[in-house]
Design an enzyme around this catalytic site. Structure first.
Site, PDB file in Angstrom:
ATOM      1  N   ASP A  86       1.065   4.125   1.440  1.00 29.47           N
ATOM      2  CA  ASP A  86       1.582   4.811   2.626  1.00 29.47           C
ATOM      3  C   ASP A  86       2.764   4.084   3.258  1.00 29.47           C
ATOM      4  O   ASP A  86       3.341   4.572   4.234  1.00 29.47           O
ATOM      5  CB  ASP A  86       0.468   5.033   3.666  1.00 29.47           C
ATOM      6  N   HIS A 140      -4.303  -8.715   6.301  1.00 30.10           N
ATOM      7  CA  HIS A 140      -4.641  -7.384   5.806  1.00 30.10           C
ATOM      8  C   HIS A 140      -5.328  -7.529   4.451  1.00 30.10           C
ATOM      9  O   HIS A 140      -5.504  -8.640   3.941  1.00 30.10           O
ATOM     10  CB  HIS A 140      -3.374  -6.524   5.719  1.00 30.10           C
ATOM     11  N   HIS A 164       0.843  -1.190   0.000  1.00 27.88           N
ATOM     12  CA  HIS A 164       0.000   0.000   0.000  1.00 27.88           C
ATOM     13  C   HIS A 164       0.883   1.247   0.000  1.00 27.88           C
ATOM     14  O   HIS A 164       1.956   1.270   0.606  1.00 27.88           O
ATOM     15  CB  HIS A 164      -0.942   0.001   1.206  1.00 27.88           C
TER      16      HIS A 164
END
EC number: 3.1.26.11
Length: 316
Positions: free
Chosen positions: A65, A152, A63
């Site tokens: 970030d 996740h 991801h």
């Protein structure tokens, strides 16, 4: 001694008071970077960590970030004069992502060794670099890195780092193994030595293993049954606390993150020494307002902040 700095403690998007996820560890002057969110270069400069001595970059998942700071950082490391290989460890898909980044980096003066979905890795820590080695009963490595598959919305890895403490020289053992005195010092440095056609190994002159330093890192995940055993007896456990309140449990479940209390329960079950929370939702202005939610489950819980440092020492 292991020096640890939280470079960024934010999740989702950078905020005026929080950079995105990143941690740097320093052992014997060599560095390991955990995640590389947008702005990591800036906070590294603010904290004076330097770039050239980063040997290993561990990415939890793909991801943005956690990885958008990587292309710029790799370029800056190249401009720092580094020529030694760098290891990048990450989940399935990391190789494809790095190859995409390299389109914008046509020339790097060092080689990238991409280790995708690796589980157990051993490294020697040398003055000029960290070096991946094969697991060998005869030669004890300085650092082991273990990974754990997390829960996740994309493939995600937790990391556990074990810094081994040098074993003491054992004279009785050296004499029993008939090791020539002239090679003792090299064997104490964990070198393999050949003399007069005979090979000598460090285990022939060193005593029992001593307790080292353990640091564990899990972010962007729901609690799983495997995490407590994975983080067991860590000196420092860095864990996501995306949501401070149990009132946000529905968001944590939906987005596959954790609340402060869930992270603290894992810390308690794993019998860690300290829990350091990170990866806070942009909706949380002051994470410290929620720290009691964690301390109800695990007293030695702390809210991390950008630039916060820990120094972990070998026990006497």
């Amino acid at each position: 001694m292991l020096n640890v700095i939280l470079l960024g403690t934010g999740g989702g998007m950078p905020m005026p008071n929080r950079f995105l996820s990143s941690v740097v560890m320093n052992f014997k002057g060599r560095k390991i970077l955990l995640d590389c969110g947008e702005g990591t270069q800036v906070t590294m400069r603010v904290n004076g960590t330097g770039f050239k001595s980063i040997d290993i970059i561990c990415i939890s998942h793909l991801h943005g970030d956690h990885i958008y700071g990587l292309p710029g950082l790799l370029s800056t490391i190249g401009n720092s004069g580094r020529v030694e290989d760098i290891y990048i460890i990450g989940p399935k898909g990391i190789k494809e992502v790095i190859e995409g980044f390299l389109i914008t980096l046509p020339y790097l003066p060092y080689k990238l060794n991409i280790l995708e979905d690796a589980s157990n890795l051993e490294f020697m820590v040398k003055k000029e670099k960290m070096e991946l080695v094969e697991e060998d009963e005869k030669i004890s490595s300085d650092l082991s890195i273990k990974t754990l598959e997390l829960d996740h919305s994309s493939p995600c890895l937790g990391y556990s780092f074990n810094i081994r403490r040098g074993r003491k020289f054992n004279l009785e053992k050296a004499l029993m193994n008939k090791v020539p005195k002239e090679v003792w010092s090299k064997l104490q440095r964990n070198e393999e030595v050949s003399l007069n056609g005979v090979k000598y190994y460090s285990y022939m002159v060193l005593g029992d293993e001593r307790k080292g330093i353990k640091l564990s890192y899990t972010t962007d995940t729901r609690p799983t049954e495997d995490i407590p055993g994975f983080i067991k007896e860590s000196d420092l456990y860095i864990c996501e606390g995306t949501y401070g309140s149990e009132e946000d449990m529905h968001k944590a479940i939906k987005n596959k993150h954790m609340t402060f209390k869930e992270a603290a329960n894992l810390a308690k079950r794993g019998q860690v020494k300290e829990l350091l929370l990170t990866h806070f939702s942009p909706a949380i202005n002051d994470p410290k307002e929620f720290i009691n939610n964690a301390r109800e489950a695990f007293e030695n819980s702390h809210v991390g902040s950008d630039g916060e440092e820990r120094v972990l020492n070998f026990k006497k």
